[in-house]
Design a protein around this motif. Structure first.
Motif, mmCIF file in Angstrom:
data_model
loop_
_atom_site.group_PDB
_atom_site.id
_atom_site.type_symbol
_atom_site.label_atom_id
_atom_site.label_comp_id
_atom_site.label_asym_id
_atom_site.label_seq_id
_atom_site.Cartn_x
_atom_site.Cartn_y
_atom_site.Cartn_z
ATOM 1 N N SER A 161 -28.138 -66.399 -23.742
ATOM 2 C CA SER A 161 -28.945 -65.676 -22.755
ATOM 3 C C SER A 161 -30.102 -64.906 -23.371
ATOM 4 O O SER A 161 -31.133 -64.713 -22.728
ATOM 5 N N ASN A 162 -29.962 -64.482 -24.629
ATOM 6 C CA ASN A 162 -31.038 -63.665 -25.199
ATOM 7 C C ASN A 162 -30.939 -63.676 -26.721
ATOM 8 O O ASN A 162 -29.845 -63.770 -27.288
ATOM 9 N N VAL A 163 -32.096 -63.561 -27.361
ATOM 10 C CA VAL A 163 -32.192 -63.433 -28.820
ATOM 11 C C VAL A 163 -33.190 -62.331 -29.119
ATOM 12 O O VAL A 163 -34.288 -62.314 -28.554
ATOM 13 N N GLU A 164 -32.815 -61.415 -29.990
ATOM 14 C CA GLU A 164 -33.700 -60.307 -30.348
ATOM 15 C C GLU A 164 -33.801 -60.207 -31.864
ATOM 16 O O GLU A 164 -32.785 -60.112 -32.552
ATOM 17 N N ILE A 165 -35.031 -60.248 -32.375
ATOM 18 C CA ILE A 165 -35.269 -59.996 -33.802
ATOM 19 C C ILE A 165 -35.252 -58.480 -34.000
ATOM 20 O O ILE A 165 -36.103 -57.765 -33.475
ATOM 21 N N LYS A 166 -34.293 -57.993 -34.774
ATOM 22 C CA LYS A 166 -34.138 -56.544 -34.911
ATOM 23 C C LYS A 166 -35.173 -55.937 -35.859
ATOM 24 O O LYS A 166 -35.845 -54.964 -35.525
#
Length: 262
Positions: A161-166
């Motif tokens: 559902s989602n991918v976030e580059i921290k």
């Protein structure tokens, strides 16, 4: 006297207890977010749950599957950008199982498989972009990685559902280079703004000069107003230029007086 044990009673009691234990073990309770993948003699039969289900021991086996969203931290990956800059990137992905049958049958361990696929996809996608794009267009990169992962895990019954580059870690040399680049960019903007201001000021001065030339006395009034502003500052000495137009008018007046006397 030792108690006399009736062996004829033990066998029925044992059978009764065994049947009771088997009957109790047949009943399984699955929570709202759980599903049970049922195998009948090793072959897939159906997906059951949630609630109370019956699983026949020995001939049926059940594998529990959690359908809640899993938050998985992707370990830091060494990435070389398209402009040959080495960075370390860390990300987090959100996914959940939408098809329990595929998640159990099509892949051995869907959690580990998703983690490894996320790491390789992160390196592959970021390696196609330059460093400036990584720092400025994170939202675009997140969407690209999410779309690739979602397409590849569809056969495993998983929805990403989602991918976030921290964060993106840079070495000290690159940080100093970026700082110098940002300083040079700000200097360039300041010079451009100053030049634009000078151009606008020159245009306004030309317009003002054109208006003043239409009325000869206007320049004299502006000159006197400037002298008034200077005198208001209580200066002991005032230096001001003498307008040539004023000098010409004085010379003309002197010449006219000379002619009148003659």
């Amino acid at each position: 006297m030792e108690p006399i044990v009736n062996t004829n009673m033990l066998l029925p009691m044992a059978i009764t207890l065994f049947v009771l234990g088997v009957a109790i073990s047949m009943f399984k309770v699955l929570r709202e977010y759980e599903r049970g993948v049922i195998f009948f003699l090793g072959r897939f039969q159906k997906v059951k749950g949630p609630g109370l289900i019956i699983v026949i021991p020995v001939i049926q086996q059940m594998v529990r599957v959690d359908l809640r969203t899993v938050v998985m931290d992707v370990p830091s990956q060494d990435v070389i950008s398209r402009d040959n800059v080495s960075v370390r990137v860390n990300a987090v992905i959100y996914f959940r199982v939408i098809d329990a049958q595929k998640a159990i049958i099509n892949v051995e361990n869907f959690l580990q498989a998703t983690s490894q696929l996320a790491q390789t996809t992160l390196r592959s996608v970021l390696g196609q972009h330059e460093l400036d794009e990584m720092l400025a267009n994170r939202e675009m990169l997140n969407n690209d990685i999410q779309a690739i992962l979602d397409a590849r895990t569809d056969g495993w019954g998983i929805k990403v559902s989602n991918v976030e580059i921290k964060h993106i870690d840079l070495n000290e040399t690159m940080i100093r280079a970026i700082a110098r680049q940002a300083e040079a960019e700000r200097t360039r903007r300041a010079k451009v703004i100053h030049a634009s201001g000078e151009m606008e000021a020159s245009q306004k001065l030309v317009e003002a000069a054109n208006k003043l030339t239409t009325e000869p006395n206007a320049i004299m009034l502006r000159y006197l107003q400037t002298l008034t502003e200077i005198a208001g500052e209580k200066n002991s000495t005032i230096l001001f230029p003498m307008p040539m137009a004023l000098m010409d008018s004085l010379f003309k007046e002197v010449k006219q007086q000379s002619k009148d006397k003659n």
